[in-house]
Scaffold this motif. Structure first.
Motif, PDB file in Angstrom:
ATOM      1  N   GLU A 113     -23.494  69.496 -39.886  1.00  0.00           N
ATOM      2  CA  GLU A 113     -22.769  68.895 -38.770  1.00  0.00           C
ATOM      3  C   GLU A 113     -21.251  69.044 -38.896  1.00  0.00           C
ATOM      4  OE1 GLU A 113     -24.895  67.154 -40.657  1.00  0.00           O
ATOM      5  OE2 GLU A 113     -26.656  66.885 -39.368  1.00  0.00           O
ATOM      6  N   GLY A 146     -19.327  71.519 -38.869  1.00  0.00           N
ATOM      7  CA  GLY A 146     -18.704  72.459 -37.952  1.00  0.00           C
ATOM      8  C   GLY A 146     -18.205  73.725 -38.615  1.00  0.00           C
ATOM      9  N   PRO A 147     -17.834  74.709 -37.795  1.00  0.00           N
ATOM     10  CA  PRO A 147     -17.446  76.021 -38.336  1.00  0.00           C
ATOM     11  C   PRO A 147     -16.135  76.018 -39.110  1.00  0.00           C
ATOM     12  CG  PRO A 147     -17.073  75.926 -35.961  1.00  0.00           C
ATOM     13  CD  PRO A 147     -17.813  74.683 -36.323  1.00  0.00           C
ATOM     14  N   GLU A 148     -15.267  75.032 -38.891  1.00  0.00           N
ATOM     15  CA  GLU A 148     -13.986  74.990 -39.589  1.00  0.00           C
ATOM     16  C   GLU A 148     -14.017  74.071 -40.811  1.00  0.00           C
ATOM     17  OE1 GLU A 148     -10.740  74.208 -36.998  1.00  0.00           O
ATOM     18  OE2 GLU A 148     -11.355  75.673 -35.499  1.00  0.00           O
ATOM     19  N   GLN A 171     -14.681  66.307 -36.110  1.00  0.00           N
ATOM     20  CA  GLN A 171     -14.455  66.799 -34.757  1.00  0.00           C
ATOM     21  C   GLN A 171     -12.951  66.859 -34.482  1.00  0.00           C
ATOM     22  OE1 GLN A 171     -16.590  67.976 -32.577  1.00  0.00           O
ATOM     23  NE2 GLN A 171     -18.421  67.545 -33.827  1.00  0.00           N
TER      24      GLN A 171
END
Length: 329
Positions: free
Chosen positions: A258, A260-262, A320
C-alpha cells in the motif's frame, strides 16, 4: 470576558521569559497554554492574573486594560498548582475565605460556599479538613474556592499535574463540564498535549517565550505550523524533502504494497504494542528526519496482526501525497 494580550513581554534582567506575544481569547472559551517547562506559559498566566508585573505590552480583559490593577480588581480568579488550601480550615471555610476577606457576612458566605461545594460535588465533605481529603477532593475544593467570588475569568496553573492518571482523566471531564455550565473564560496552563487536546477550544503552543501556533485542537494536530509544534504535539514525523520540510502523521504512514510507487525501503528498529494500536519505529536511509530520529508508523492492532513485523525486518514505507503537510521555517 474576552482577553487580549498585545505585545506582552516579561523580562527578568537580561532574560526574556515572554517575548512580545499577541493573543486574543474570546469570552466563554477554554484556552490552554501548552508548552515545555520554561516556555513562558506560567509567566503569561501570572501576568494576566496580576501576580507578575508586565515589562512591556498590555493585558486587556473585557473593555479595559488591567496592567495597573491589583489581582482582586481584574475580575479573575486563580487556581494554583499546589491548591494552597489552609490546613486548619474546613472545606466550607476554605471556600468561603475569599468572601470573608471581602467583608461578606458569615451566613451569606457560608451559603455561597455550600453552593460551590455542591457544584463540584463536595457538599457531603464540607466539614472535613484538607488533610482528610484525597488529592482529587482537594482539587475540587480549590476549584470551588476560586469560583465562589464569581470571576469572569478562571486561571488554572497545571491543576491536574499532581493527580494520578485515572483521576486526571476524570477531573478533565469535570473541568470541561463546569466551564460549560458556568460559561466563563478558562485559561489553563499545561505541559500535557493530551490534556490540552481534550479540554480546549483554543490551544496556544508556546516555545522560548513566543507563540508558535494558536488554533483549535484539530487544526493544531492536523496542520502544525512549525516543526516544533509537530514534534511537541507528537504523532507526526518531521521529514526534510528535497524542496521542502513536511510533517506526516504517524497513523497515515503506509507499509508494504500500500505504500505506493514512491515508497522507500525502511528497516524496523522497534515494535511497541499499545493495545488498540502498534507503534513501529523505522529507519529509512533515503529520508532525512528531524534531528535524525527514527520514523514512527502507527498501525491498528488488527492490521499489524494480519502482517506482523519484527525488529530487523525490511519493508516499503510511504504515504499518500496529500498527507504531507508543509511546515513553516
Amino acid at each position: 470576558m474576552d482577553i487580549e494580550l498585545a505585545g506582552l513581554t516579561k523580562r527578568y534582567g537580561a532574560t526574556t521569559a515572554v517575548d512580545g506575544i499577541d493573543l486574543k481569547i474570546r469570552s466563554g472559551s477554554y484556552c490552554c497554554l501548552l508548552g515545555p517547562s520554561g516556555c513562558g506559559k506560567t509567566t503569561t498566566l501570572r501576568m494576566i492574573a496580576g501576580h507578575e508585573t508586565v515589562s512591556a505590552g498590555d493585558v486587556v480583559i473585557g473593555p479595559r486594560a488591567v496592567g495597573d490593577l491589583a489581582p482582586a480588581e481584574r475580575g479573575t480568579a486563580m487556581m494554583f498548582q499546589s491548591y494552597a488550601l489552609f490546613p486548619h480550615l474546613t472545606c466550607r471555610d476554605n471556600v468561603a475565605f475569599g468572601l470573608r476577606m471581602r467583608g461578606v457576612a458569615k451566613a451569606e458566605r457560608h451559603r455561597r460556599a455550600e453552593a460551590m461545594l455542591r457544584l463540584v460535588q463536595m457538599e457531603a465533605l464540607a466539614e472535613r479538613l484538607p488533610a482528610q481529603l484525597s488529592g482529587g477532593q482537594q482539587q475540587r475544593v480549590a476549584l470551588a474556592r476560586a469560583l465562589v467570588t464569581s470571576p469572569k475569568v478562571l486561571l488554572l496553573d497545571e491543576p491536574l499535574s499532581a493527580l494520578d492518571p485515572f483521576l486526571r482523566v476524570r477531573m478533565r471531564t469535570e473541568l470541561k463540564r463546569l466551564q460549560g455550565e458556568l460559561g466563563i473564560t478558562f485559561v489553563h496552563v499545561t505541559h500535557s498535549q493530551e490534556e490540552a487536546m481534550a479540554l480546549s477550544d483554543l490551544v496556544v503552543v508556546m516555545n522560548a517565550g513566543r507563540i508558535e501556533q494558536a488554533a483549535d485542537p484539530r487544526t493544531v494536530f492536523e496542520r502544525p505550523a512549525t516543526a516544533f509544534v509537530a514534534r511537541f504535539i507528537g504523532g507526526h514525523n518531521v521529514i526534510t524533502l528535497p524542496d521542502r520540510r513536511v510533517a506526516v502523521r504517524a497513523d497515515r504512514m503506509l507499509l508494504g504494497p500500500e505504500a505506493g510507487p514512491e515508497a522507500v525501503a525502511a528497516q524496523v528498529v522497534a515494535v511497541e504494542y499499545q493495545g488498540s494500536a502498534v507503534h513501529l519505529g523505522l529507519t529509512a536511509p533515503d529520508l532525512v528526519t528531524d534531528a535524525g530520529t527514527p520514523l514512527t508508523a502507527i498501525l491498528s492492532d488488527r492490521a499489524f496482526a494480519a502482517r506482523p513485523l519484527r525488529p530487523g525486518d525490511t519493508v516499503r514505507l510511504g504515504w499518500q501525497p496529500g498527507e504531507a503537510h508543509r511546515l513553516d521555517a
